[in-house]
Design an enzyme around this catalytic site. Structure first.
Site, PDB file in Angstrom:
ATOM      1  CG  HIS A 273      -2.020  -1.176   1.670  1.00  0.00           C
ATOM      2  ND1 HIS A 273      -1.878  -1.969   2.144  1.00  0.00           N
ATOM      3  CD2 HIS A 273      -2.468  -1.390   0.207  1.00  0.00           C
ATOM      4  CE1 HIS A 273      -3.324  -2.858   1.520  1.00  0.00           C
ATOM      5  NE2 HIS A 273      -3.699  -2.732   0.392  1.00  0.00           N
ATOM      6  CB  ALA A 296       2.175  -2.308  23.861  1.00  0.00           C
TER       7      ALA A 296
END
Lengths: 606, 399
Positions: A273, A296
């Site tokens: 993309h 995280a």
């Protein structure tokens, strides 16, 4: 529950055909979940005032098209969402128009190739207004069992297979349109399906990022886990990881990132993309993003293939902890009505045909005449008379017969401008009438007195031959039952001024080793009639008729030979007049015998 | 993202009032000789000649020559034009005026999610790369224009003082104007130099990346975009690009020499996951390819022919996720035609084909692929029940 798109979502679609296609897909979903169509209006100035017909079940719903968003929301005040399918050069204007309308809270842009600057302006404008701008290049948003915005989810069968008719527990956020569908499918197979799936678009700067949607999912009690499908490039994944790691979150996060292949590619080689580009300093690589997610506390499967098992693992944990229950599947689901073609293919219906044909079929890659492919006929040396034979008499005629037909056509292609047919065509051409109508005007003249005697001539000659009549018997029969013999007699030609065309044709046919009972009979008739009156000769219609009967053409097709041949001449006359730019003509008074009553006073109306 | 070569890049900067050296771009020595007769500066100044191509490390390749007089510039041009570097033939040379200077600085504008960032450093050239902490930034939101004060503050932060701080601020302001008005994604001038004779800041070298999607509103973008690979596009790649520009949807193709696993997947997102899977399995990519947005079958056929023509391939990965609206039967029809043509041309010998796909008309499309087995293709077809990238695992496991 769901986010962004729910049962109250009412939609305006900005754009033309692509928007209509999306509305069809949306209607399929509405039908599946047994809710009314959520598309209220279209905005597409070229079609303003018209309606778009959207299939819903077995019916059609007419959705109005407006010139502007304001007009659409004025007439449909429940509209709260806009889908933008406008071309890249006008997309920003359209997006702004939607954002600026007080009714609209969510704008999702499907358009691809929107300049980055425009996307940023739209995103910033939406944030300022407290609205959502999703996309550009978004495949859409779908909330299971509630609302579909755009084509996301794919074909009807896929909606069912992916269990989108009822909600699950997983939120999905992807940049890729194709992968959104893949993840929805995986969630339905390895877990209980999705709540909402959002395509944020693969551009570098999507209007809304993962974090905004993660916040929404966090606040949606039905969503227990979120799957992010990320890509290299930009820092949206890092920001999402940061959000997730910042404090204890209710939702579980599962994330994969594509672009590891970049590490082993020649430097500078980029693909995927528009947004998939690594930064100057290596930031935005798949690895850094993946690591950020892991750090995280998100579940990060090593490959895309491991995503299914990871989702399954998460689902099992949710089941075990009682946060989710096994879903109950509905006993029956609406089935999308099949089109007649589909139903016939599946042997489910029988439709009585409206017409029947026995001569040609062009459903394949080329037309077949009586079963023979046109190209094969061409390549094997067949010619137009053979095609006539196939289409008019369903038989492959001989080379000799083809030659006769060719000569007949050549002889009767035209007969000068003065005859009824050509004259009518010329008159029409001079009046500025188009080709097909002018030719038709000439064609209308073909009848009992002009060119249309071939069939009747053939019919009566054949009748006489079949019944072994003598010429005298035939003439008596005709006089008693029908009148003058069709095919006999000419306005100007006579025994002393014979018709060269007849001579030519008779001479040729008689030179061939074929039997010509009809022609022989017609010539005998001529001998008798011409002896009575000089111009009662066998004319070209009669000759053609006799010959064609002799070579086996059905009587009803015979006028066709004249019509077909003369069409060549009529087209020629029209083109000829056109070429000369001929002016409108009218009759001169001196060519009219005014036999009407003299001018007189009209009586008062009673 | 579209890279623009130095010449047109300089042209855009000049348009927005940035001082650039005099320069000409030529395709032959004759042209340069003629230009020398028309332009005084070519005869009077010291010159730099550079190959005007999308090539990295031009200096090392001897494609940058400095401190030349006109004769030497002609000689350098003659030597460079026609030189073959990898797949690139040098066809253009940019000859520019050398700007005598002592100090070098740095200025860039880059796109950020919020808007843009102006970067300034009071060192330039290679020095700035090793002293990245000396680069100071001014972040701007979209729609915001930097004030003269803010720019001057930035210049001062970066260590500029006195009148030079003001000059640098002006320079940065013009860079921003160029960036903002030309739909740029990245503009970098390294070095910015202080021209000795008039004390003006001049852009000596320009890196210009424009937003190709904005071309519709820039009628003066009359230049071709350069490949961003440090190499020119190959003929095959250009042919696919030509098709891509004509159709609804997209087809993409990039060759990677030396690989043996050919890629023919659907979707901008899935195609990268397929490439990742090949690399993760230890395979070597022979190309990148992608088709999406329900392209016409003939476009996919062209793409397939290119993929089948890649040298030395052992596997072709015809992967894809579950399509939203791309018609699987139709696009597979294009692929099948491409395969048949390739086979008729004697290609695809000992090449294994691996298919996985879902989406509208998936059953018909997959059945048509399966039927290729009867025509002698070595093909393995899987449906949505096989996870996306498993065909790569299967392909690369096979000995």
């Amino acid at each position: 529950m769901s986010i962004l798109a729910n049962k109250d979502t009412r939609v305006v679609i900005q754009g033309g055909q692509a928007g209509v296609n999306a509305a069809r897909r949306m209607a399929e979903f509405c039908y599946l979940i047994k809710r009314p169509l959520n598309v209220e209006a279209f905005v597409y100035p070229p079609d303003a005032g018209k309606t778009n017909e959207i299939p819903y079940g077995s019916g059609l719903i007419a959705i109005p098209v407006y010139k502007s968003i304001a007009e659409a929301t004025k007439n449909h005040p429940t509209i709260n969402t806009s889908l933008v399918y406008i071309g890249a050069d006008r997309a920003m204007k359209g997006g702004m128009e939607a954002l600026d309308d007080a009714h609209i809270k969510v704008v999702s842009m499907i358009t691809e190739g929107v300049p980055e600057k425009d996307a940023k302006i739209l995103g910033a404008h939406a944030r300022k207004l407290g609205k959502v701008f999703n996309g550009p290049s978004s495949i859409g948003i779908i909330s299971a069992g509630a609302c579909r915005l755009g084509v996301i989810g794919g074909a009807f069968d896929n909606l069912v297979l992916s269990k989108l008719y009822r909600e699950g527990s997983f939120g999905v956020i992807t940049k890729s349109g194709g992968l959104s569908n893949e993840i929805i499918w995986i969630c339905s197979q390895f877990a209980d399906g999705i709540t909402t799936a959002i395509g944020i678009g693969g551009d570098a700067y999507p209007g809304t990022d993962y974090v905004s949607y993660l916040e929404m999912f966090e606040n949606d009690p039905q969503t227990k886990a979120v799957v992010i499908v990320g890509e290299m490039g930009g820092d949206l994944e890092e920001r999402a990881a940061e959000w997730y790691g910042a404090k204890k979150r209710r939702v579980k996060l599962i994330a994969v990132v594509s672009g590891f292949c970049q590490e082993s590619l020649p430097k500078g080689m980029k693909f995927g993309h528009a947004g998939a580009k690594e930064g100057m300093k290596g930031e935005g690589s798949a690895r850094s993003k993946s690591d950020a997610f892991k750090k995280a506390g998100a579940l990060v499967p090593p490959t895309f293939g491991a995503l299914g098992p990871a989702i399954k693992e998460t689902y099992q944990e949710l089941l075990k902890s009682g946060q989710v229950k096994e879903p109950v599947e509905p006993e029956t689901l609406p089935r999308l009505p099949k089109t007649v073609e589909e139903a016939m293919k599946a042997n489910e219906v029988m439709v009585a045909p409206l017409i029947r044909t026995t001569i040609s079929d062009d459903r394949g890659d080329e037309p077949c005449y009586d079963g023979y492919p046109a190209s094969e006929l061409i390549n094997k040396g067949y010619e137009i008379p053979h095609v006539i034979g196939l289409l008019w008499d369903k038989r492959l005629i001989s080379k000799q017969e083809a030659e006769i037909i060719k000569r007949i056509m050549m002889l009767s292609a035209d007969h000068g401008p003065c005859v009824s047919g050509a004259y009518a065509t010329i008159l029409a051409a001079c009046a500025g009438i188009g080709l097909s109508q002018s030719v038709a005007a000439g064609m209308i003249m073909i009848g009992p007195r002009f060119g249309g005697a071939v069939t009747d001539a053939g019919r009566f000659f054949k009748y006489a031959v079949d019944n072994k009549m003598s010429v005298d018997e035939f003439l008596a029969y005709m006089k008693k039952n029908h009148g003058p013999v069709p095919g006999i007699g000419h306005r100007v030609k006579s025994l002393r001024n014979p018709d060269k065309r007849v001579k030519e044709l008779v001479g040729y046919v008689k030179s061939l080793p074929i039997k010509t009972p009809c022609l022989d009979f017609a010539l005998q008739v001529e001998q008798v009639t011409a002896a009575k009156k000089d111009n009662l000769i066998l004319n070209v219609d009669g000759t053609m008729a006799a010959v064609l009967v002799d070579i086996g053409f059905p009587v009803d097709s015979l006028n066709g030979f004249f019509i077909l041949s003369r069409t060549i001449g009529l087209i020629g006359h029209w083109v000829d007049q056109k070429r000369q730019d001929s002016r409108l003509i009218r009759l001169f008074d001196y060519l009219v015998n005014y036999a009407a009553p003299k001018r007189r006073e009209g009586p008062p109306l009673e | 993202m579209a890279k623009v070569l130095e010449g047109p890049g300089m042209g855009l900067m000049k348009k927005w009032g940035i001082h650039v050296p005099n320069y000409v771009v030529v395709t032959s020595v004759d042209e340069l000789t003629k230009l020398g007769q028309a332009n005084d500066w070519l005869k009077k100044s010291k010159l730099v000649a550079k190959a005007h191509e999308a090539l990295g490390s031009r200096f090392k390749l001897g494609l940058v020559k400095i401190d030349l007089d006109f004769k030497a510039a002609e000689a350098a041009t003659k030597e460079m034009i026609g030189r073959q570097v990898g797949s690139i033939t040098v066809t253009q040379v940019i000859v520019s005026e050398m700007i005598p200077h002592k100090e070098e600085y740095y200025c860039a504008v880059k796109s950020t999610r919020e808007g843009s960032e102006i970067l300034v450093a009071n060192c330039g050239g290679i020095e700035v790369e090793s002293n990245w902490e000396r680069v100071k930034r001014l972040c701007l939101e979209i729609g915001q224009t930097p004030s003269a004060d803010a720019l001057e503050k930035l210049a001062k932060e970066a260590g500029f003082t006195g009148p030079l701080a003001k000059k640098m601020a002006e320079f940065a302001g013009k860079m921003f104007a160029c960036f903002d008005n030309e739909d740029a994604q990245y503009l970098e001038v390294n070095p910015v130099v202080l021209r000795e004779h008039d004390g003006e800041l001049v852009a000596l070298d320009a890196v210009t990346l424009l937003d190709g999607d904005a071309k519709f509103r820039h009628p003066d973008w009359n230049f071709a975009f350069a490949a961003e690979f440090g190499r020119a596009y190959s003929k095959q790649e250009e042919e696919v690009m030509a098709v891509d520009s004509k159709i609804k949807g997209s087809v993409k193709f990039i060759e990677i020499p030396g690989g043996d696993t050919a890629m023919l997947p659907a979707g901008g997102g899935a195609s990268v996951y397929y490439s990742d899977a090949v690399v993760a399995r230890g395979g070597k990519l022979a190309n990148y390819a992608e088709y999406s947005g329900d392209p016409p079958d003939w476009a996919v056929e062209v793409l397939t022919e290119k993929v089948c023509s890649l040298p030395g391939i052992k596997n072709i990965i015809v992967g894809g996720a579950i399509a939203n609206f791309t018609d699987v039967k139709k696009t597979f029809g294009g692929i099948i035609n491409g395969f048949r043509k390739a086979k008729a041309d004697g290609k695809l010998k000992n090449v294994k084909i691996w298919v996985r796909r879902g989406g509208p008309r998936e059953k018909e499309g997959l059945d048509a692929m399966r039927a290729l087995k009867d025509e002698g293709f070595d093909i393995n077809v899987f449906d949505r029940n096989t996870p996306l990238t498993d065909i790569v695992d299967k392909a690369l496991q096979v000995k």
